[in-house]
Scaffold this active site. Structure first.
Site, PDB file in Angstrom:
ATOM      1  N   ILE A 256       0.835  -1.204   0.000  1.00  0.00           N
ATOM      2  CA  ILE A 256       0.000   0.000   0.000  1.00  0.00           C
ATOM      3  C   ILE A 256       0.863   1.245   0.000  1.00  0.00           C
ATOM      4  O   ILE A 256       0.527   2.256  -0.594  1.00  0.00           O
ATOM      5  CB  ILE A 256      -0.894   0.076   1.265  1.00  0.00           C
ATOM      6  CG1 ILE A 256      -1.679  -1.205   1.470  1.00  0.00           C
ATOM      7  CG2 ILE A 256      -1.825   1.270   1.185  1.00  0.00           C
ATOM      8  CD1 ILE A 256      -2.321  -1.274   2.846  1.00  0.00           C
ATOM      9  N   SER A 257       1.964   1.166   0.753  1.00  0.00           N
ATOM     10  CA  SER A 257       2.766   2.372   0.916  1.00  0.00           C
ATOM     11  C   SER A 257       4.211   2.005   1.216  1.00  0.00           C
ATOM     12  O   SER A 257       4.480   1.075   1.964  1.00  0.00           O
ATOM     13  CB  SER A 257       2.163   3.201   2.062  1.00  0.00           C
ATOM     14  OG  SER A 257       3.170   3.879   2.769  1.00  0.00           O
ATOM     15  N   GLY A 259       7.237   3.977   2.777  1.00  0.00           N
ATOM     16  CA  GLY A 259       7.735   5.220   3.362  1.00  0.00           C
ATOM     17  C   GLY A 259       9.216   5.087   3.660  1.00  0.00           C
ATOM     18  O   GLY A 259       9.850   4.108   3.291  1.00  0.00           O
ATOM     19  N   VAL A 264       4.052  -0.706   4.074  1.00  0.00           N
ATOM     20  CA  VAL A 264       2.758  -1.222   4.534  1.00  0.00           C
ATOM     21  C   VAL A 264       2.145  -2.084   3.435  1.00  0.00           C
ATOM     22  O   VAL A 264       2.105  -1.689   2.274  1.00  0.00           O
ATOM     23  CB  VAL A 264       1.805  -0.070   4.920  1.00  0.00           C
ATOM     24  CG1 VAL A 264       0.470  -0.619   5.394  1.00  0.00           C
ATOM     25  CG2 VAL A 264       2.429   0.815   5.984  1.00  0.00           C
ATOM     26  N   ASP A 402       3.044  13.170  15.605  1.00  0.00           N
ATOM     27  CA  ASP A 402       3.208  13.312  14.154  1.00  0.00           C
ATOM     28  C   ASP A 402       1.820  13.484  13.537  1.00  0.00           C
ATOM     29  O   ASP A 402       1.504  12.921  12.499  1.00  0.00           O
ATOM     30  CB  ASP A 402       3.920  12.085  13.575  1.00  0.00           C
ATOM     31  CG  ASP A 402       4.374  12.316  12.134  1.00  0.00           C
ATOM     32  OD1 ASP A 402       4.439  13.489  11.709  1.00  0.00           O
ATOM     33  OD2 ASP A 402       4.649  11.327  11.427  1.00  0.00           O
TER      34      ASP A 402
HETATM   35  P1  ADP Z   1       4.753   5.866   7.810  1.00  0.00           P
HETATM   36  O1  ADP Z   1       5.602   5.909   9.012  1.00  0.00           O
HETATM   37  O2  ADP Z   1       5.421   5.258   6.629  1.00  0.00           O
HETATM   38  O3  ADP Z   1       4.091   7.194   7.515  1.00  0.00           O
HETATM   39  P2  ADP Z   1       2.046   4.948   8.310  1.00  0.00           P
HETATM   40  O4  ADP Z   1       1.624   4.171   9.504  1.00  0.00           O
HETATM   41  O5  ADP Z   1       1.610   6.369   8.243  1.00  0.00           O
HETATM   42  O6  ADP Z   1       3.609   4.804   8.187  1.00  0.00           O
HETATM   43  O7  ADP Z   1       1.538   4.178   7.045  1.00  0.00           O
HETATM   44  C1  ADP Z   1       1.816   4.621   5.749  1.00  0.00           C
HETATM   45  C2  ADP Z   1       0.550   4.613   4.891  1.00  0.00           C
HETATM   46  O8  ADP Z   1       0.031   3.301   4.833  1.00  0.00           O
HETATM   47  C3  ADP Z   1      -0.538   5.445   5.466  1.00  0.00           C
HETATM   48  O9  ADP Z   1      -0.454   6.775   5.025  1.00  0.00           O
HETATM   49  C4  ADP Z   1      -1.794   4.781   4.972  1.00  0.00           C
HETATM   50  O10 ADP Z   1      -2.090   5.228   3.669  1.00  0.00           O
HETATM   51  C5  ADP Z   1      -1.382   3.339   4.901  1.00  0.00           C
HETATM   52  N1  ADP Z   1      -1.816   2.615   6.099  1.00  0.00           N
HETATM   53  C6  ADP Z   1      -1.125   2.419   7.242  1.00  0.00           C
HETATM   54  N2  ADP Z   1      -1.831   1.718   8.132  1.00  0.00           N
HETATM   55  C7  ADP Z   1      -3.023   1.454   7.550  1.00  0.00           C
HETATM   56  C8  ADP Z   1      -4.203   0.747   7.953  1.00  0.00           C
HETATM   57  N3  ADP Z   1      -4.288   0.160   9.147  1.00  0.00           N
HETATM   58  N4  ADP Z   1      -5.217   0.667   7.086  1.00  0.00           N
HETATM   59  C9  ADP Z   1      -5.136   1.247   5.864  1.00  0.00           C
HETATM   60  N5  ADP Z   1      -4.072   1.912   5.428  1.00  0.00           N
HETATM   61  C10 ADP Z   1      -3.018   2.028   6.247  1.00  0.00           C
HETATM   62 MN    MN Z   2       2.501   8.253   8.175  1.00  0.00          MN
END
Ligand code: ADP
Ligand code: MN
Length: 513
Positions: A256-257, A259, A264, A402
């Protein structure tokens, strides 16, 4: 023999074919030459293709599954080999431990086989892994100091006296010292053949052994980093694989992502419940990156967090990264208890946190920054965020640290908070500064979004913290916050944590782990 002829032959040939133990030859695949079949290059390519199919590096959501129970079971020789190797290594180590015990018996002087273990202490998955190996174990990368002649420079008495300059003794000692080189460094059986090394030869060998050791460490590091950059390293893949194997997850569909600090993934939940809790239908897997570079500047969040204080200094970097995952888990759990909309924790394994997925059918809920809300929804969202910030502070004893439109998702007409690995308690030495920064982000976002009711950052700060800082400009306000933190820090130093001046009610956290 002409295989094409046989395959083409109808009539009597067909009856014969049915009995052939090799079945009907496939005429269409005969086009490649023997050279191709024997080519190692080709074999490697096929193997690679297979592995890539099982573990694509970064998978878009739409492309097929990332890891499923079926495909990872049989289609990757690499994974299979790793699983077997793990079993083997563990058995080998168990045997080694038995031998070590047998040899040492009750003897006061014992020999350690630690250097010959296959599983490095912090790679192992067992519960003993939770012990800080640096405290309790012999560090496998630091050679023991050889016993040297005492300071006075001689041992023995009268005619039995030997000085440290004795050539034979010195030579033997040098030979014995070679045992301290890295285990992969082949030194042969010098002791058995009573080899006496001169100081000069010994020193040259020592130099060589050390540079070899460093070289192999560098190579290892390179390998780790290059794989982690792209998606996840083999160890993480193995962890994910195990979760699928255990039925915790059904399928890992894709990423999904990606970073700086985490990757994720989306996954469908499996059918085996964890402690009687049903696994959500859709899960998000947050993999904290094991490349260390990005975490350096996060030290300040965790180092001063008293919950982790005692542990921080003793840990190896891998453990510190696991601590981020652990922190996110604890913080999410607190929030869950308070009824704040946030992902529900499913399971934590090392640096991999599985939680419920916010979104539907593999599509994650949009971040607040990406969604266009009606003014009614925007206003609703604002009040939700205000309430959540207060709950977080008062009921969870946490500051997000954050908080912004990047870490709030819009789902089911509600704002959901995510990304709380860096969240701290308000009494953290910089807790109030973090809160003020959160307030600035939130105020700005909703004021720009046209919410007339949105408090400014200073009002919001007071509304959340219950403090009454009266400064009417940002600079003075910030200064007062820092002064307050400083006073609290001194106060805590003198009276202990529970006497903190501005924790919500002076009590310890409600959901203390
Ligand atoms: P980072 O430290 O990389 O910012 P995040 O926890 O913000 O980590 O997760 C990155 C992205 O993954 C989020 O912006 C969101 O789009 C997606 N994401 C994270 N956790 C979830 C979740 N439980 N359900 C859906 N999307 C999620
Ligand atoms: Mn984040």
């Amino acid at each position: 023999m002409d295989p094409v002829g046989i395959a083409a032959g109808a009539g009597p040939g067909a009856a014969w074919q049915g009995k052939c133990p090799w079945g009907a030859p496939n005429t269409t695949s005969m086009s490649c030459s023997l050279a191709d079949v024997m080519s190692e290059q080709l074999a490697k390519e096929l193997q690679l293709e297979e592995e890539n199919a099982a573990f694509p590096e970064v998978v878009a959501v739409a492309e097929g599954p990332f890891i499923t129970g079926e495909n990872s079971d049989t289609s990757s020789d690499l994974m299979l080999a790793q699983m077997l190797q793990m079993e083997f290594d563990r058995e080998y180590d168990a045997q080694l431990r038995r031998e070590e015990k047998k040899i040492n018996g009750d003897s006061k002087v014992s020999i350690s086989f630690e250097n010959y273990r296959k599983v490095h202490p912090y790679d192992s998955d067992s519960s003993e892994d939770e012990v800080d190996w640096q405290d309790t174990r012999h560090d496998p990368y630091r050679a023991d100091k050889p016993t040297t002649t005492p300071r006075r420079g001689f041992i023995g008495k009268g005619k039995d006296i030997t000085t440290k300059h004795d050539e034979v003794v010195c030579g033997r000692k040098n030979t014995a010292r070679m045992e301290n080189f890295a285990p992969e460094f082949q030194v042969g059986d010098g002791i058995g053949m009573d080899l006496k090394l001169s100081n000069q030869v010994f020193n040259a060998l020592k130099q060589h052994a050390y540079s070899e050791e460093r070289r192999s460490a560098r190579l290892h590091e390179k390998k780790e980093h290059s794989t982690a950059e792209k998606a996840v390293d083999p160890k993480t893949r193995l962890l994910l694989y195990k979760m699928v194997n255990a039925g915790t997850l059904e399928t890992i569909t894709g990423c999904i992502s990606t970073g700086k600090e985490s990757v994720v993934f989306h996954a469908y939940g499996g059918t085996s419940a964890i402690e009687d809790k049903v696994i959500p239908a859709e899960c998000a897997i947050k993999v904290f990156k094991t490349t260390l570079n990005e975490f350096k500047n996060r030290d300040k969040y965790i180092k001063d967090d008293y919950r982790f204080k005692d542990r921080f200094s003793k840990l190896n970097p891998r453990k510190i990264i696991r601590m981020w995952a652990e922190k996110e888990m604890h913080n999410l759990t607190r929030m869950q208890h308070a009824g704040i909309p946030c992902p529900e924790v499913v399971i934590l394994k090392k640096h991999v946190l599985v939680m419920s997925f916010i979104g539907q059918d593999q599509v994650p809920a949009p971040k607040l920054k990406d969604v266009t809300l009606s003014s009614e929804d925007m206003k609703n969202a604002y009040y939700q965020v205000l309430n959540m910030m207060q709950q977080l502070y008062k009921e969870c004893n946490l500051v997000h640290a954050d908080l912004s439109e990047y870490n709030m998702l819009w789902h089911d007409g509600k704002v959901w908070l995510i990304d709380v690995s860096q969240s701290v308690e308000p009494t953290h030495p910089h807790g109030l500064e973090f809160l003020f920064r959160d307030c600035k982000n939130v105020s700005q976002f909703f004021q720009k979004g046209g919410v007339a009711e949105a408090l400014n950052e200073r009002e919001l700060f007071n509304a959340v913290s219950g403090l009454n800082i009266t400064a009417d400009n940002e600079v003075d306000f910030q200064e007062e916050i820092e002064a307050l933190e400083k006073r609290n820090e001194d106060h805590v130093q003198n009276h202990g944590k529970k006497q903190s001046m501005f924790s919500s009610n002076g009590d310890p956290p409600i959901y203390d782990e």
